[in-house]
Design a protein around this motif. Structure first.
Motif, short mmCIF file in Angstrom:
data_model
loop_
_atom_site.label_atom_id
_atom_site.label_comp_id
_atom_site.label_asym_id
_atom_site.label_seq_id
_atom_site.Cartn_x
_atom_site.Cartn_y
_atom_site.Cartn_z
N PRO A 45 -9.58 -3.17 -2.28
CA PRO A 45 -10.89 -3.44 -1.94
C PRO A 45 -11.81 -3.10 -3.02
N SER A 46 -12.79 -4.15 -3.11
CA SER A 46 -13.89 -4.32 -4.38
C SER A 46 -14.83 -3.25 -4.12
N THR A 47 -15.02 -2.64 -2.83
CA THR A 47 -16.25 -1.63 -2.69
C THR A 47 -15.62 -0.12 -2.70
N LEU A 48 -14.20 -0.23 -2.91
CA LEU A 48 -13.38 0.98 -2.92
C LEU A 48 -14.09 2.13 -3.97
N ALA A 49 -14.44 3.34 -3.87
CA ALA A 49 -14.96 4.08 -4.59
C ALA A 49 -14.04 4.71 -5.57
N PRO A 50 -14.29 4.93 -6.99
CA PRO A 50 -13.16 5.36 -7.96
C PRO A 50 -12.68 6.61 -7.85
N GLY A 51 -11.54 6.69 -8.26
CA GLY A 51 -10.63 7.88 -8.19
C GLY A 51 -9.33 7.55 -8.09
N GLN A 52 -8.49 8.63 -7.88
CA GLN A 52 -6.76 8.66 -7.72
C GLN A 52 -6.80 8.34 -6.32
N TYR A 53 -5.51 7.27 -6.15
CA TYR A 53 -5.05 7.15 -4.89
C TYR A 53 -3.47 7.14 -4.76
N ILE A 54 -3.00 7.00 -3.53
CA ILE A 54 -1.77 6.60 -3.31
C ILE A 54 -1.52 5.26 -2.48
N ILE A 55 -0.88 4.40 -3.02
CA ILE A 55 -0.63 3.26 -2.27
C ILE A 55 0.68 3.52 -1.50
N ARG A 56 0.54 3.23 -0.22
CA ARG A 56 1.88 3.35 0.57
C ARG A 56 2.13 1.90 1.16
N HIS A 57 3.14 1.50 0.77
CA HIS A 57 3.61 0.06 1.05
C HIS A 57 5.00 0.02 1.68
N GLU A 58 5.03 -0.58 2.71
CA GLU A 58 6.31 -0.94 3.34
C GLU A 58 6.51 -2.29 3.94
#
Length: 327
Positions: A169-182
């Motif tokens: 998402p283009s408006t998502l704030a910077p930072g570290q994330y986990i992507i959970r894909h299934e």
């Protein structure tokens, strides 16, 4: 001894091809990262450093109450959930496309493809943080049945070379994330447990000028988001009533957090039986995984490196009323 090791490696490779699948690589911020390879990484010295959290193999999670549903695991076999990976992909610009490469996916295992993200709390690192049972996951992409072609998302993934793409998402704030894909396979979902989830978790650092940090009722927990009464998890796929046009399939989980979130094949659901699509085998991509945004050269190879050991295979499976292949 070498011949024994070679035989074991061949058996592991054969098991990998015969059943199910997992995310084997990811293109993030223009860089290709090799994923966790469960049939070689544990037996390679030194252990390869990855951005994708470890998985026990290519089998499914069917008990949605277990921690395994979060980032994979095999509690029944003693592998309780997954652990953080040592690296993360950076940069992962907000608004950019992430492409996930799956191993060969069987065309009998049709169903939706769903992607969530979770933001790492301030002061913690994605390389050590585990969400536990906290409600931190927000849905960023989903695909069920493409109403224009009557094709399940998992079949479209096969047709696209076992690849799936979505947009951060283009408006998502910077930072570290986990992507959970299934991928959720529905061929055995005539009862619970029955639906098969194949989750993978990818660690990234989002960059950009976004200001949105998701919160509120659209955040869910894993385990917690799915259960025996979750719409779309008990779905008698081959029941004639579910093959009629106009009967909608509800994609499991909450609504998309960002209304503009998209993924390949992200469309309104409907119900119709789709023809099997021939699986296209994609070569694996060999790269060096780093935390920098340096340009990498993609080398395509089908060679497996390092010594291997056989991993307990998951049983073959077929849905009630299904007369096709069961691998």
């Amino acid at each position: 001894m070498k011949s024994i090791i070679a035989s074991i490696g061949a058996l592991a490779a054969a098991t990998q091809v015969a059943a199910h699948g997992y995310v084997s690589s990811a293109v993030i911020g223009g860089t290709t990262y090799t994923g966790y390879l469960p049939y070689t990484d544990p037996y390679t010295s030194p252990t390869p450093q990855r951005i994708i959290r470890a998985i026990p193999g290519n089998g499914p999670v069917t008990d949605m109450s277990l921690i395994d549903i979060q980032c994979n695991g095999w509690s029944e076999g003693g592998v309780i959930g997954s652990s953080p990976a040592p690296l993360y992909a950076t940069p992962a610009p907000a608004g950019s496309t992430v492409t996930l490469q799956w191993t060969d996916w069987p065309d009998t295992h049709i169903g939706p493809v769903i992607t969530y993200m979770a933001k790492v709390p301030s002061g913690q690192s994605v390389t050590s943080w585990s969400p536990g049972t906290s409600a931190v996951w927000f849905k960023v992409a989903e695909a069920g049945l493409d109403t224009s072609t009557n094709t399940w998302a998992a079949i479209k993934l096969i047709a696209d070379g076992n690849k799936y793409s979505f947009t951060i998402p283009s408006t998502l704030a910077p930072g570290q994330y986990i992507i959970r894909h299934e991928i959720i396979a529905l061929h055995s979902s005539y009862t619970y447990p029955g639906a098969q989830s194949y989750p993978s978790c990818i660690q990234i650092e989002v960059t950009g000028s976004g200001t949105v940090t998701p919160s509120g009722s659209k955040l869910v927990a894993f385990p917690g988001a799915y259960g025996s009464t979750t719409a779309g998890l008990v779905w008698p796929l081959w029941n004639p009533n579910n093959l009629q046009s106009g009967v909608s399939y509800p994609i499991p989980g909450p609504a998309l957090y960002f209304s503009s979130s998209s993924g390949s094949g992200n469309t309104t659901t409907t119900t119709t039986r789709t023809s099997s699509t021939t699986t296209t085998r994609a070569s694996s991509t060999t790269t060096t995984t780093t935390r920098t945004s340096s340009t990498t050269t993609t080398t395509r190879t089908s060679t497996t490196t390092g010594s291997s050991s056989a991993v307990a295979a998951y049983g073959q499976c077929g849905g009630q009323g299904w007369t096709g292949g069961t691998t």
